[in-house]
Write an enzyme that holds these catalytic residues in place. Structure first.
Site, PDB file in Angstrom:
ATOM      1  N   ASN A  10       0.864  -1.175   0.000  1.00 30.97           N
ATOM      2  CA  ASN A  10       0.000   0.000   0.000  1.00 30.97           C
ATOM      3  C   ASN A  10       0.905   1.231   0.000  1.00 30.97           C
ATOM      4  OD1 ASN A  10      -1.822   2.042   0.508  1.00 30.97           O
ATOM      5  ND2 ASN A  10      -2.310   1.389   2.608  1.00 30.97           N
ATOM      6  N   LYS A  12       0.098   4.244  -0.220  1.00 31.71           N
ATOM      7  CA  LYS A  12      -0.571   5.409   0.402  1.00 31.71           C
ATOM      8  C   LYS A  12      -0.368   6.666  -0.472  1.00 31.71           C
ATOM      9  CE  LYS A  12       0.172   3.330   4.883  1.00 31.71           C
ATOM     10  NZ  LYS A  12       0.003   3.497   6.314  1.00 31.71           N
ATOM     11  N   HIS A 104      -9.482   0.943   5.043  1.00 33.98           N
ATOM     12  CA  HIS A 104      -8.216   1.157   5.752  1.00 33.98           C
ATOM     13  C   HIS A 104      -8.482   2.083   6.931  1.00 33.98           C
ATOM     14  CE1 HIS A 104      -4.102   2.357   6.618  1.00 33.98           C
ATOM     15  NE2 HIS A 104      -3.705   1.308   5.913  1.00 33.98           N
ATOM     16  N   GLU A 106      -6.924   4.494   8.059  1.00 30.58           N
ATOM     17  CA  GLU A 106      -6.728   5.925   7.772  1.00 30.58           C
ATOM     18  C   GLU A 106      -7.960   6.506   7.092  1.00 30.58           C
ATOM     19  OE1 GLU A 106      -3.032   5.401   5.695  1.00 30.58           O
ATOM     20  OE2 GLU A 106      -2.081   4.804   7.578  1.00 30.58           O
ATOM     21  N   GLU A 176      -5.438  -5.401  10.488  1.00 28.88           N
ATOM     22  CA  GLU A 176      -4.403  -4.399  10.739  1.00 28.88           C
ATOM     23  C   GLU A 176      -4.687  -3.672  12.049  1.00 28.88           C
ATOM     24  OE1 GLU A 176      -2.407  -3.096   6.860  1.00 28.88           O
ATOM     25  OE2 GLU A 176      -4.151  -1.837   7.107  1.00 28.88           O
ATOM     26  N   GLY A 182       2.447   1.742  10.908  1.00 25.86           N
ATOM     27  CA  GLY A 182       3.408   2.847  10.807  1.00 25.86           C
ATOM     28  C   GLY A 182       4.144   3.164  12.095  1.00 25.86           C
ATOM     29  N   SER A 222       3.401  -2.642  10.353  1.00 27.90           N
ATOM     30  CA  SER A 222       4.862  -2.651  10.546  1.00 27.90           C
ATOM     31  C   SER A 222       5.512  -3.974  10.115  1.00 27.90           C
ATOM     32  CB  SER A 222       5.212  -2.300  11.989  1.00 27.90           C
ATOM     33  OG  SER A 222       4.779  -0.987  12.287  1.00 27.90           O
TER      34      SER A 222
END
Ligand code: PEP
Length: 264
Positions: A10, A12, A104, A106, A176, A182, A222
């Protein structure tokens, strides 16, 4: 039941077109050393402006399958119309996508995506002949409160609502945990496997055991070359969704190579 592993990157909101092209070339030149059956399913999700620049790599007239597939990072469920800033499934398909990442954390956090919207997106993606990669996962507060399983299972039930067993079977889920995305702090592999197994049980309740045996469940958060072998050795982890480590050809290729060692 043997499920072909998936390694998905991904990207992003990173990489302008020349940078995306260079990364794509770094990955495709590595993949050229292998045949499609030797490789896991490899997927990259660039930004929309680079979609036509990277492309899927189909080999041997398609009889061996694809070495590389392209994914959208988001989509709208409507076909077209007055939805400024959005992109339809038909447009993603037209740009060469086989997969679309939805839900996702985010997008849920910064763009207020709800479970209901994610369900509509999943249906539109499947109706357009693509595969949804449905993300789910708990926050640190939810984990500490002991509500991980209840939260994740409610996200999965909502995302799969109204899908046929066949549609569920070909879909992909990415577990996730938000606190691992991250942060450099990957979820313990046994614990990630426990949650993936719990998700598989929920899928079985929603769509039957044939769908739950077939669906591929990825871990994301991660993932690095140093973590992938242990993660891929677990019974219910069928691959990885990778952010940071997918932005460099060396680390992404090393993850693919190590995955092949463990399970292809
Ligand atoms: C992600 O954004 O899906 C992700 C897992 O990111 P990272 O690998 O950087 O944690």
């Amino acid at each position: 039941m043997s499920r072909k592993p998936i390694i998905a990157g991904n990207w992003k909101m990173n990489l302008c077109r020349s940078e995306a092209k260079a990364l794509f070339e770094g990955i495709s030149s590595f993949l050229s050393n292998y045949t499609a059956p030797q490789l896991p399913t490899v997927v990259i999700a660039p930004v929309f402006t680079s979609l036509c620049q990277v492309h899927s790599i189909d080999c041997s007239c398609g009889c061996e399958g694809k070495k590389l597939s392209v994914a959208g990072q988001n989509c709208h469920w409507e076909k077209s119309g007055a939805f400024t800033g959005e992109i339809s499934c038909e447009m993603l398909k037209d740009a060469g996508c086989d997969y679309v990442i939805i839900g996702h954390s985010e997008r849920r956090q910064y763009f207020s995506e709800t479970d209901e919207m994610i369900n509509k997106k999943a249906k539109a993606i499947l109706a357009n002949g693509m595969i949804p990669i449905i993300c789910c996962g708990e926050s640190l507060e939810q984990r500490e409160a002991g509500s991980t399983d209840a939260w994740v299972s409610s996200q999965i039930r909502a995302a799969l609502d109204g899908l046929s067993s066949e549609e569920v079977a070909k879909s992909v889920i990415a577990y996730e945990p938000i606190w691992a995305i991250g942060t450099g702090k990957s979820c313990d592999a046994d614990e990630a496997n426990r949650v993936c197994k719990m998700i598989r049980n929920v899928v079985s309740e929603c769509a039957g055991s044939s769908a739950s045996d077939s669906i591929r469940i990825l871990y994301g958060g991660s993932v690095k070359p140093s973590t992938i072998e242990e993660q891929m050795s677990k019974s219910d982890i069928d691959g990885a969704l990778i952010g940071g480590a997918s932005l460099k050809a060396d680390s992404f290729n090393e993850i693919i190579e190590k995955t092949m060692k463990v399970c292809v």
